[in-house]
Design an enzyme around this catalytic site. Structure first.
Site, PDB file in Angstrom:
ATOM      1  N   CYS A  25      24.518 -27.345  25.523  1.00 58.50           N
ATOM      2  CA  CYS A  25      23.092 -27.555  25.278  1.00 58.50           C
ATOM      3  C   CYS A  25      22.500 -26.216  24.846  1.00 58.50           C
ATOM      4  CB  CYS A  25      22.449 -28.032  26.578  1.00 58.50           C
ATOM      5  SG  CYS A  25      20.665 -28.176  26.478  1.00 58.50           S
TER       6      CYS A  25
ATOM      7  N   SER B 120      21.827 -32.038  28.910  1.00 62.34           N
ATOM      8  CA  SER B 120      20.699 -32.796  29.475  1.00 62.34           C
ATOM      9  C   SER B 120      20.870 -34.294  29.241  1.00 62.34           C
ATOM     10  CB  SER B 120      19.405 -32.353  28.792  1.00 62.34           C
ATOM     11  OG  SER B 120      19.506 -32.593  27.393  1.00 62.34           O
TER      12      SER B 120
ATOM     13  N   CYS C 238      20.930 -28.126  18.024  1.00 59.14           N
ATOM     14  CA  CYS C 238      20.801 -28.939  19.239  1.00 59.14           C
ATOM     15  C   CYS C 238      22.009 -29.851  19.218  1.00 59.14           C
ATOM     16  CB  CYS C 238      19.513 -29.758  19.198  1.00 59.14           C
ATOM     17  SG  CYS C 238      19.457 -31.048  20.461  1.00 59.14           S
TER      18      CYS C 238
HETATM   19  N1  DGL Z   1      21.138 -31.257  23.630  1.00 58.19           N
HETATM   20  C1  DGL Z   1      20.233 -30.238  23.950  1.00 58.19           C
HETATM   21  C2  DGL Z   1      20.369 -29.018  23.052  1.00 58.19           C
HETATM   22  O1  DGL Z   1      21.421 -28.741  22.550  1.00 58.19           O
HETATM   23  C3  DGL Z   1      18.810 -30.514  24.335  1.00 58.19           C
HETATM   24  C4  DGL Z   1      18.153 -31.829  24.215  1.00 58.19           C
HETATM   25  C5  DGL Z   1      16.955 -31.951  25.156  1.00 58.19           C
HETATM   26  O2  DGL Z   1      17.167 -32.266  26.323  1.00 58.19           O
HETATM   27  O3  DGL Z   1      15.815 -31.706  24.712  1.00 58.19           O
HETATM   28  O4  DGL Z   1      19.457 -28.281  22.864  1.00 58.19           O
END
Ligand code: DGL
Length: 274
Positions: free
Chosen positions: A74, A11, A186
């Site tokens: 993600c 994202s 995350c």
């Molecule tokens: N980098 C993403 C993840 O691993 C999400 C971050 C987001 O857009 O809230 O969950």
């Protein structure tokens, strides 16, 4: 013959923590990184919206670049989009999900922290992982969208107030049992791991999925990519306006991206006319 690139999708900039590990292990691979800046952030979004955006971006990337594989870098998206993405696209799709299993193998105290987005914390997938691999551990879960934004700011060179970080991680250390391992569930969070490490009240082992993903990609591509062929290219693509990307340029250039452009500019059939 020139090798096919791989796609790394997130994202925002979080997937760059995966990109760094993939690049270390497979320096001869060409990479197309795509940040869905227009859909960012995914963490607080309803599940259907996250799945729709993920599939929308991935199908365009795959149709246009014919990658050898794609990584959904993600956790928020992987924990709900993997089955549909695999059904729709006929290349290997590697998902990134919270590293609960390695944390459970590491924790001496049988107490694990999980830092992720509110979306990832709420997922059935995450609960199943905990149940399956850390059933004998206490798992303290903290969902934070604020930390995602702080990681984005950090990569843009902005100063992060340690007090903000302390507040975010406080619930991990407010009970009787403190975790000795914290899963960064995350992909944005490894980007601020050092900052987090400077504010924890007791030492912890931080665990993320980066190295495991790089190993997985290496094993999937083993047969085809045993040696370097042709030029290596790293491209950073984004959706939406370039406003959010301008302040990222120094960090992206330091990470060896030779081209930074809007995804729409690269899609066949979108060449400017006239
Ligand atoms: N980098 C993403 C993840 O691993 C999400 C971050 C987001 O857009 O809230 O969950």
């Amino acid at each position: 013959m020139q090798q096919k690139p791989i796609v790394i999708f997130d994202s925002g900039v979080g997937g760059l923590s995966i990109y760094q590990k993939v690049r270390e292990k497979l320096p001869f691979l060409s990479v197309i990184y795509c940040s869905d800046s227009e859909g960012f952030p995914y963490g607080p979004k309803p599940e259907n919206d996250v799945v729709d955006r993920t599939l929308y971006c991935l199908t365009r990337l795959v149709a246009n670049f014919q990658p050898a594989l794609a990584i959904i870098a993600c956790n928020t998206a992987s924990t709900i989009s993997l089955p549909r993405a695999r059904q729709l696209l006929d290349i290997p799709i590697v998902g990134v999900v919270p590293a609960i299993k390695p944390a459970s193998q590491t924790s001496q105290k049988r107490c694990i922290g999980l830092l992720a987005t509110p979306g990832t914390i709420a997922r059935d997938y995450t609960n199943r992982l905990i149940h399956e691999f850390a059933g004998d551990c206490e798992v303290i879960q903290v969902g934070s969208s604020e930390l995602v934004h702080l990681a984005e700011q950090h990569l843009r060179g902005q100063t992060i107030n340690p007090e903000d970080l302390k507040k975010i991680i406080e619930p991990l250390f407010s009970g009787n049992n403190w975790p000795d391992c914290v899963v960064l569930g995350c992909t944005h969070f490894p980007l601020v791991q050092e900052l987090l490490d400077s504010v924890v009240p007791a030492p912890v082992t931080w665990i993320d999925s980066g190295e495991a993903i790089a190993r997985r990609v290496a094993s999937l591509l083993e047969e085809h990519y045993s040696h370097h062929e042709g030029p290596v290219e790293h491209r950073f693509l984004y959706t939406g306006s370039d406003k959010s990307v301008r302040s990222l340029l120094p960090a992206l250039e330091a990470m060896n991206f030779s081209e930074i452009t809007c995804l729409d500019n690269c899609l066949t059939g979108n060449a400017p006319s006239g």
